[in-house]
Design an enzyme around this catalytic site. Structure first.
Site, PDB file in Angstrom:
ATOM      1  N   LYS A 148      -2.875 -55.518 -21.961  1.00  0.00           N
ATOM      2  CA  LYS A 148      -1.649 -54.708 -22.052  1.00  0.00           C
ATOM      3  C   LYS A 148      -0.714 -55.148 -20.945  1.00  0.00           C
ATOM      4  CE  LYS A 148      -0.059 -51.215 -24.539  1.00  0.00           C
ATOM      5  NZ  LYS A 148      -0.373 -50.836 -25.932  1.00  0.00           N
ATOM      6  N   GLY A 198       7.341 -37.083 -30.859  1.00  0.00           N
ATOM      7  CA  GLY A 198       7.905 -38.428 -30.665  1.00  0.00           C
ATOM      8  C   GLY A 198       8.458 -38.941 -31.982  1.00  0.00           C
ATOM      9  N   GLY A 234       9.958 -41.974 -32.455  1.00  0.00           N
ATOM     10  CA  GLY A 234      10.269 -43.378 -32.190  1.00  0.00           C
ATOM     11  C   GLY A 234       9.712 -44.242 -33.293  1.00  0.00           C
ATOM     12  N   ASN A 235       9.251 -45.423 -32.951  1.00  0.00           N
ATOM     13  CA  ASN A 235       8.745 -46.349 -33.968  1.00  0.00           C
ATOM     14  C   ASN A 235       7.579 -45.732 -34.743  1.00  0.00           C
ATOM     15  OD1 ASN A 235       7.983 -48.518 -35.499  1.00  0.00           O
ATOM     16  ND2 ASN A 235       7.069 -49.650 -33.807  1.00  0.00           N
ATOM     17  N   ALA A 236       6.521 -45.365 -34.035  1.00  0.00           N
ATOM     18  CA  ALA A 236       5.338 -44.822 -34.721  1.00  0.00           C
ATOM     19  C   ALA A 236       5.670 -43.489 -35.409  1.00  0.00           C
ATOM     20  CB  ALA A 236       4.204 -44.649 -33.713  1.00  0.00           C
ATOM     21  N   GLY A 237       6.318 -42.583 -34.680  1.00  0.00           N
ATOM     22  CA  GLY A 237       6.567 -41.227 -35.193  1.00  0.00           C
ATOM     23  C   GLY A 237       7.518 -41.169 -36.374  1.00  0.00           C
TER      24      GLY A 237
HETATM   25  P1  NAD Z   1       8.911 -45.591 -29.045  1.00  0.00           P
HETATM   26  O1  NAD Z   1       9.510 -45.893 -27.726  1.00  0.00           O
HETATM   27  O2  NAD Z   1       9.502 -46.227 -30.270  1.00  0.00           O
HETATM   28  O3  NAD Z   1       8.897 -43.999 -29.295  1.00  0.00           O
HETATM   29  C1  NAD Z   1       8.453 -43.050 -28.375  1.00  0.00           C
HETATM   30  C2  NAD Z   1       9.068 -41.711 -28.747  1.00  0.00           C
HETATM   31  O4  NAD Z   1       8.535 -40.692 -27.902  1.00  0.00           O
HETATM   32  C3  NAD Z   1      10.602 -41.664 -28.577  1.00  0.00           C
HETATM   33  O5  NAD Z   1      11.155 -40.973 -29.674  1.00  0.00           O
HETATM   34  C4  NAD Z   1      10.772 -40.826 -27.306  1.00  0.00           C
HETATM   35  O6  NAD Z   1      12.009 -40.144 -27.273  1.00  0.00           O
HETATM   36  C5  NAD Z   1       9.595 -39.878 -27.455  1.00  0.00           C
HETATM   37  N1  NAD Z   1       9.233 -39.180 -26.214  1.00  0.00           N
HETATM   38  C6  NAD Z   1       9.200 -39.678 -24.956  1.00  0.00           C
HETATM   39  N2  NAD Z   1       8.829 -38.683 -24.105  1.00  0.00           N
HETATM   40  C7  NAD Z   1       8.621 -37.599 -24.846  1.00  0.00           C
HETATM   41  C8  NAD Z   1       8.230 -36.252 -24.559  1.00  0.00           C
HETATM   42  N3  NAD Z   1       7.966 -35.863 -23.321  1.00  0.00           N
HETATM   43  N4  NAD Z   1       8.107 -35.374 -25.590  1.00  0.00           N
HETATM   44  C9  NAD Z   1       8.378 -35.765 -26.847  1.00  0.00           C
HETATM   45  N5  NAD Z   1       8.754 -37.004 -27.183  1.00  0.00           N
HETATM   46  C10 NAD Z   1       8.873 -37.895 -26.191  1.00  0.00           C
HETATM   47  O7  NAD Z   1       7.355 -45.943 -28.904  1.00  0.00           O
HETATM   48  P2  NAD Z   1       6.294 -46.227 -30.045  1.00  0.00           P
HETATM   49  O8  NAD Z   1       6.159 -47.686 -30.182  1.00  0.00           O
HETATM   50  O9  NAD Z   1       6.586 -45.366 -31.227  1.00  0.00           O
HETATM   51  O10 NAD Z   1       4.968 -45.720 -29.317  1.00  0.00           O
HETATM   52  C11 NAD Z   1       4.612 -44.327 -29.267  1.00  0.00           C
HETATM   53  C12 NAD Z   1       3.127 -44.215 -28.954  1.00  0.00           C
HETATM   54  O11 NAD Z   1       2.402 -44.922 -29.961  1.00  0.00           O
HETATM   55  C13 NAD Z   1       2.705 -44.841 -27.626  1.00  0.00           C
HETATM   56  O12 NAD Z   1       1.630 -44.110 -27.081  1.00  0.00           O
HETATM   57  C14 NAD Z   1       2.229 -46.213 -28.010  1.00  0.00           C
HETATM   58  O13 NAD Z   1       1.326 -46.772 -27.081  1.00  0.00           O
HETATM   59  C15 NAD Z   1       1.563 -45.881 -29.333  1.00  0.00           C
HETATM   60  N6  NAD Z   1       1.393 -47.047 -30.195  1.00  0.00           N
HETATM   61  C16 NAD Z   1       2.461 -47.739 -30.655  1.00  0.00           C
HETATM   62  C17 NAD Z   1       2.239 -48.851 -31.440  1.00  0.00           C
HETATM   63  C18 NAD Z   1       3.382 -49.635 -32.031  1.00  0.00           C
HETATM   64  O14 NAD Z   1       3.105 -50.540 -32.818  1.00  0.00           O
HETATM   65  N7  NAD Z   1       4.615 -49.314 -31.740  1.00  0.00           N
HETATM   66  C19 NAD Z   1       0.937 -49.274 -31.750  1.00  0.00           C
HETATM   67  C20 NAD Z   1      -0.128 -48.521 -31.278  1.00  0.00           C
HETATM   68  C21 NAD Z   1       0.117 -47.402 -30.489  1.00  0.00           C
END
Ligand code: NAD
Length: 409
Positions: free
Chosen positions: A103, A214, A216-219
């Site tokens: 990582k 959240g 973001g991408n995953a959510g």
């Molecule tokens: P991202 O940056 O696209 O989204 C993160 C989201 O969380 C954003 O909407 C942000 O505003 C929100 N957020 C931040 N602080 C917050 C809080 N206190 N309360 C509520 N929401 C909050 O990131 P992502 O890529 O979607 O990753 C999110 C999680 O998924 C992480 O833990 C990451 O490690 C995990 N993950 C992501 C991937 C991937 O392919 N993107 C793969 C495996 C795991």
């Protein structure tokens, strides 16, 4: 706030207490193979030079090259990156892909940088790391706040430094730059396949009310996938606040609203709630998809969801895990639930190495097969050992890691 690496070590000890493994294996997994900290100088738009702290942790490579995302966040530090790298080792073993765990990260709030500064910082990370990463050594990917554009800058910087233009050094690139079909939605898609394979077994209703922390991408992709499958997306949050709507939120409209206003808050037809209320709102399935340490001993007792699916890494502390287990609330652990991201990343790496480009249909067919198979495998293992899904997932992963280690000796 509990230390994510300590939490990860507690999880490891708990799995070890259900099934024993070679002490040498456990000892080696408790220490990353290598931890790299670098200073990255960036000339800012005002002409000053700022130093940013960057990281790469190469946790374990018994099963293949190190693999894991790069996180940009103001609270990212080496302890967090160490925990995330450890979980990657386990995750790649859970889905049985030929990768180890790594990582990376930079301590930065990227929203405070201009596009030019962000590009300079991203290229700077790759410039300082180019000799420790590589298609056969260590293959980074996106994570929180890192995008396909950032991956493209990094791939380009690596190609310029090394002459390797295959793109296989980094995944999550735009399609036009050697990215895989389906990578953008892969994490959520993988989580959905796991949910679909286990829903009935976990006693969840045919139509679930789903809350997602959240957007973001995953959510946001999860919101779309669960909605498309007929479930009701009732609540979500971001770094600014949270919303709830019993009748259901349209994820596409919410996406437009977030683009226009910068937040999910004040979305038409929904009620603004606090970020904490989101975690304890009335729903069947709670999907943490933001950061670590969100479900803790402080709030776990108030959680109303009937099941948790961890798209985020490390959102549940060990104390909260205990409470969920006592209350018979299954937690589908991160190392299974969000492994779709690294699985499709590995497909991307494989396509780059072979010079192939697979269709989206092909990618999702392969992904579904892996996620459904391993979800079933872990569910059966938990049932047989009368333990929770996290311990069961660790045991499946540790078995595979131990075998890889023994075979090498
Ligand atoms: P991202 O940056 O696209 O989204 C993160 C989201 O969380 C954003 O909407 C942000 O505003 C929100 N957020 C931040 N602080 C917050 C809080 N206190 N309360 C509520 N929401 C909050 O990131 P992502 O890529 O979607 O990753 C999110 C999680 O998924 C992480 O833990 C990451 O490690 C995990 N993950 C992501 C991937 C991937 O392919 N993107 C793969 C495996 C795991």
């Amino acid at each position: 706030m509990s230390n994510p690496f300590q939490n990860a070590m507690t999880q490891l000890a708990r799995a070890f207490s259900v099934q024993s493994f070679s002490q040498t294996v456990i000892d080696q997994l408790m220490q990353p193979n290598r931890q790299i900290r670098v200073a990255i100088p960036v000339v800012m738009d005002d002409g000053s030079t700022r130093l940013f702290e960057g990281y790469r942790v190469q946790h374990n490579n018994w099963r293949g090259p190190y693999k894991g995302g790069i996180r940009y966040h103001e609270q990212t530090d080496i302890e967090e990156v160490k925990a995330l790298a450890f979980w990657m080792t386990l995750k790649c073993a859970v889905v049985n892909i030929p990768m180890g765990g790594g990582k990376g990260g930079i301590t930065v709030n990227p929203k405070l940088l201009s596009a030019r500064e962000l590009e300079a910082l991203s290229r700077g990370w790759m410039r300082t790391m180019h000799d420790v990463v590589g298609p056969k050594k260590d293959v980074p990917a996106p994570d929180v706040n890192t995008t396909p554009q950032i991956m493209a800058w990094m791939a380009d910087e690596y190609a310029k430094m090394t002459g390797d233009f295959s793109g296989a050094v980094i995944t999550g690139k735009p399609i036009e730059n050697g990215g895989s079909q389906g990578r953008g939605t892969a994490t959520a898609q993988g989580g959905f396949y796991v949910f679909d394979a286990l829903r009935e077994k976990l006693g969840l209703p045919l139509v679930c009310r789903v809350a997602i922390q959240g957007f973001g991408n995953a959510g946001s992709h999860a919101a779309e996938l669960w909605t498309r499958a007929g479930h009701v997306f009732v609540a979500t949050s971001d770094s600014k606040g949270a919303i709830y709507c019993e009748a259901g939120i349209d994820p596409k409209k919410l996406e437009e609203h977030k683009k226009a206003t910068g937040s999910v808050m004040n979305f038409e037809g929904s009620t603004n709630i606090s970020q904490q209320d989101l975690l304890v709102c009335d729903c069947d399935l709670l999907i943490p998809a933001a950061l670590e340490n969100q479900l803790t001993k402080e709030n776990v007792g108030q959680v109303k969801a009937r099941a948790i699916l961890e798209l985020a890494n490390g959102p549940t502390t060990p104390e909260a895990d205990d409470s969920f287990f006592e209350r018979n609330i299954p937690v589908i652990p991160d190392i299974l639930a969000n492994a779709g991201g690294v699985t499709v990343s590995t497909f991307e790496w494989e396509q780059n190495l072979k010079g192939e480009h697979w269709s989206e249909e092909d990618v999702f067919k392969r992904l579904k097969e892996i996620m459904a198979r391993e979800a079933q495998n872990i569910f059966d293992s938990a049932l047989a050992r009368k333990t929770d899904l996290r311990r069961a997932a660790f045991i499946v992963a540790l078995d595979r890691l131990e075998t890889a280690f023994v075979n090498k000796k």
